[in-house]
Design an enzyme around this catalytic site. Structure first.
Site, PDB file in Angstrom:
ATOM      1  N   ASP A 144      11.834 -29.949 -40.136  1.00 45.91           N
ATOM      2  CA  ASP A 144      10.579 -30.686 -40.055  1.00 45.91           C
ATOM      3  C   ASP A 144      10.510 -31.327 -38.664  1.00 45.91           C
ATOM      4  O   ASP A 144      11.469 -31.317 -37.884  1.00 45.91           O
ATOM      5  CB  ASP A 144      10.445 -31.713 -41.175  1.00 45.91           C
TER       6      ASP A 144
HETATM    7  C1  NOJ Z   1       5.575 -33.338 -40.702  1.00 47.90           C
HETATM    8  C2  NOJ Z   1       5.358 -33.121 -42.162  1.00 47.90           C
HETATM    9  O1  NOJ Z   1       6.396 -33.731 -42.911  1.00 47.90           O
HETATM   10  C3  NOJ Z   1       5.290 -31.655 -42.537  1.00 47.90           C
HETATM   11  O2  NOJ Z   1       4.901 -31.533 -43.888  1.00 47.90           O
HETATM   12  C4  NOJ Z   1       4.349 -30.907 -41.648  1.00 47.90           C
HETATM   13  O3  NOJ Z   1       4.314 -29.557 -42.009  1.00 47.90           O
HETATM   14  C5  NOJ Z   1       4.809 -31.064 -40.202  1.00 47.90           C
HETATM   15  N1  NOJ Z   1       4.801 -32.460 -39.846  1.00 47.90           N
HETATM   16  C6  NOJ Z   1       3.954 -30.268 -39.229  1.00 47.90           C
HETATM   17  O4  NOJ Z   1       2.686 -30.795 -39.170  1.00 47.90           O
END
Ligand code: NOJ
Length: 763
Positions: A282
């Site tokens: 993430d």
């Molecule tokens: C952080 C989030 O936790 C995740 O769900 C998301 O896909 C990413 N950012 C990218 O935007």
């Protein structure tokens, strides 16, 4: 799911490759192709493939293109048009080995057309409708040059304080697993290599929904049996459905961050589940290993992550800057790098990008003149799915449906809010294209009745909350507070109510209140709106509450004030029309709650499938030493699986084909469901199981099957559920997955609470 293939191919297949040497010749098999390519790659090019860069970062586009042409970037996310992506793919085609880029985005509940938030989709209990939302999302995203979505998000959520409850499909393992399977197949179609399809990257692996206290990014501490039994199956279902990617969770699990968790990423994901796709961290999660306190610096963070099996690093510098040194010193063996690169290239192969890097980007002359053009939207599909997601929670004296000849006082801060209708994670959706409740009612009524609108209250009178909500929305102002005094706004709404036949109050949360990082300590409707509801109640006019929210709300008092309550979540581009369809009875509501509504925040966790205990709550004398809160009722406000209709349904006593089940055999539960009312309608027949005595405490009930049934007025139908030994299996204290002989209760109902019961014995 019926039309997946046709829908998938409906998008033009003609987008000639400028990359492939011989476009018509099939590529060698994936492993041969990737191995051959890797032989030609330098170490720097390999490391470059592991970098996933956000277009929204402060790295200028020109620099991004330069980096791509140098072979230093593997993919990007956050760009949403073909003409944004094309120059980056062109840059990749100028790189030494011409390895294509892939472009990812958070396509969570729609792309240009926004469908209901995931929690709302789950409330439809309609797998065809959910698949439809996924197919449209894939088509629209693919037509914008997007190759991968960071979805489905299948984190089980049992603590609604967590703002991301809105993003998932609710509390139940079986329901979320079914949806995980449907969503992956809808996004990927017959193959993520075909145009019109995109690759699914299931998230957040794993257990993110169980953050302690419902506070985002907090730790997860969980017993192995609960993990395996309740929280892990949806991810596994997505992987079994063929998800090409996995996004790794930001949380730690029993002390070890998911991003450095060898057990999670290697033993479970790769070895036990046989996952062969790409594992993506993430946002910034590798460097966060330092804050977790398991890495002392970026170098150690990169080492831990690559060893755990994180193939791509999302938007942090750790891999790019640290892997060269780690490889040189031998702290990271070449094989770790190669394993990661193999998965990234393999995913690109699976997305069809080696066959044609411009598969989804297409030719410039075919680009849409306006990416937000009306004719690119799928309004009919969105309206159809949205109305299926609405849940009727209360309807005294048939307050609903309303007649179109009515004088309606429409009040509430959400009644005419375009941006809120879209919900969170709707990045490519355009608020101006969404239909509010105000617009939906007006359109449905035409000249027949009248709608008088008065805002009545702000979302919240707490300026800090408005400031917070506007701050987290980087796209602009989310909450536009009316500067008038609260009482002036209430007075205006009351006046409108006094001149109306019925009051429709659209209340709840603004979309940013149910979002990443938006955890709450309260599940109440904010005070400003509660005061409005009390004032409306005092007018004595019939009061309909239309709720907009991304989590269960504690609305004990408000629902007592109301004559009817309709839960609408954040229902997307066509939300206002769909809500009008239900309010006027042009569509008979059929949604069922995918998550328990507690009476108060103090009841959390309030999920229905809790384990049996020694002193279950037994109503009786006060202080009878059974499990309860003495200051409130024990039961939830609305149970899991609950939802009313404008017609009535009855269930006959149900029968089991046998009182015993042999291992390997099957047994059928049959029940007749009848529409006893005067309107056609749909309901969901739900089957729950209880393992009465086992080697460990088992849930008081667990959903094991359901069927959504459409019945004309007066019509009846026999619903048959087949049960096999597999439905009785669970992970025991030794994590052995098996069914144990003995007695099982079968419960069938139209919600999880009001059920009838029969039993059988597993021999
Ligand atoms: C952080 C989030 O936790 C995740 O769900 C998301 O896909 C990413 N950012 C990218 O935007």
């Amino acid at each position: 799911m019926r039309n997946l293939c046709l829908l998938g191919l409906a998008i033009s297949l003609a987008s000639p490759s400028v990359w492939a040497q011989t476009p018509t010749a099939p590529l060698p098999p994936k492993d041969v192709f990737v191995a051959d390519l890797m032989k030609q790659m330098t170490e720097a090019e390999k490391i470059g493939q592991l970098r996933l860069i956000s277009i929204a970062t402060d790295m200028p586009r020109e620099l991004i293109r330069k980096e791509i042409a140098a072979g230093h970037i593997g993919g990007t996310f956050n760009s949403v048009t073909r003409d944004e992506n094309r120059p980056m793919q062109d840059a990749a085609m100028r790189s030494r080995l011409k390895i294509p880029m892939f472009f990812a985005y958070d396509v969570i509940h729609g792309h240009r057309t926004i469908f209901p938030i995931s929690l709302g989709l789950a409330a439809s209990w309609d797998m065809d409708a959910i698949a439809q939302s996924g197919r449209v999302s894939a088509q629209e995203a693919s037509a914008d040059g997007i190759d991968m979505t960071f979805a489905p998000m299948v984190d089980i959520a049992r603590d609604p304080r967590w703002g991301r409850t809105s993003e998932g499909f609710g509390e139940d393992t079986y329901l979320v697993s079914r949806i995980a399977d449907v969503m992956v197949k809808a996004y990927q179609g017959l193959s993520p290599a075909l145009p019109g399809n995109i690759m699914a990257s299931v998230k957040h692996f794993a257990l993110y929904g169980a953050v302690e206290g419902g506070r985002d990014y907090n730790i997860v501490d969980m017993s192995p049996t609960r993990m395996f039994q309740d929280y892990l199956p949806p991810y596994h279902a997505a992987i079994k459905a063929g998800a090409g990617g996995v996004m790794v969770a930001l949380n730690s699990i029993n002390g070890v961050p998911a991003t450095s968790n060898m057990w999670l990423m290697q033993d479970l994901l790769r070895k036990d589940w046989g996952f062969k796709g790409v594992a993506i961290s993430d946002h910034g999660a590798i460097i966060e290993l330092i804050k977790h306190g398991v890495a002392k610096d970026n170098r150690e963070a990169a080492k831990l992550a690559i060893k755990a099996g994180i193939d791509m690093s999302m938007n942090d510098k750790a891999y790019g800057e640290e892997l060269p040194g780690l490889l040189k010193s031998g702290e990271v063996p070449q094989s770790d790098l190669d394993n990661a690169v193999r998965e990234v290239l393999g995913a690109k192969y699976d997305m069809g990008l080696f066959a044609d890097p411009y598969l989804r980007i297409g030719k410039a002359e075919d680009d849409p003149a306006d990416t937000n053009a009306e004719n690119r939207l799928h309004r009919q599909e969105a309206r159809d799915v949205a109305r299926k997601s609405l849940v009727l929670l209360k309807n005294n004296n048939q307050t609903l449906p309303l007649k179109k000849q009515t004088r309606i006082a429409l009040v509430g801060p959400l009644a005419n809010s375009k941006v809120d209708m879209l919900g969170s994670w709707s990045g490519a959706g355009v608020p101006a294209q969404s239909v509010t409740v105000y617009e939906g009612l007006q359109k449905a009524m035409g000249q027949q009745g009248s709608v008088t609108y008065a805002r009545g209250a702000n979302i919240s009178d707490d300026p800090k909350i408005a400031e917070y909500l506007n701050h987290i929305n980087t796209g602009g102002i989310d909450v536009n507070n009316d500067p008038r005094p609260a009482q002036t706004m209430i007075d205006e709404a009351v006046k409108a109510a006094q001149h109306a036949d019925v009051v429709v109050a659209v209340v709840g949360e603004s979309r940013g209140m149910s979002h990443e990082s938006s955890s709450r300590t309260s599940l109440d409707i904010p005070d400003s709106q509660r005061a409005l509801i009390s004032a409306l109640k005092a007018t004595g006019k019939p009061l309909v509450l239309v709720l907009m929210n991304g989590r269960p709300l504690s609305i004990e008092q408000e629902q007592a004030h109301a004559d009817a309550v309709l839960e609408t979540w954040f229902s997307g581009t066509e939300g206002g029309n769909a809500i009008a369809d239900v309010l006027f009875g042009d569509y008979n509501p059929s949604g069922k709650l995918p998550i328990t509504f507690p009476r108060s925040v103090g009841q959390i966790p309030s999920y229905y499938s809790h384990l049996s205990i020694g002193r279950p709550f037994t109503p009786g004398k006060p202080g009878n030493y059974t499990s309860q809160y003495f200051d409130a009722e024990n039961s939830p406000l609305y149970p899991f699986g609950y939802g009313l209709s404008y017609t009535d349904f009855s269930l006959s006593p149900f029968t089991l084909s046998s009182k015993t089940l042999k291992p390997g055999g099957t047994l059928t539960a049959s029940v007749t469901v009848k529409n006893t009312g005067k309107r056609d309608g749909e309901t969901v027949v739900q089957l729950y199981l209880r393992d009465v005595t086992a080697s460990m405490a088992r849930p008081v009930k667990e959903l094991k099957n359901f069927e959504k049934v459409m019945l004309k007025a007066g019509e009846q139908k026999v619903v048959r559920f087949t049960l096999s030994e597999d439905d009785l299996k669970f992970y025991n204290a030794q994590l052995k997955y098996a069914a144990e002989p003995g007695e099982f209760d079968v419960q069938i109902g139209l919600d999880s609470q009001n059920v009838q019961q029969n039993s059988f014995e597993l021999l």
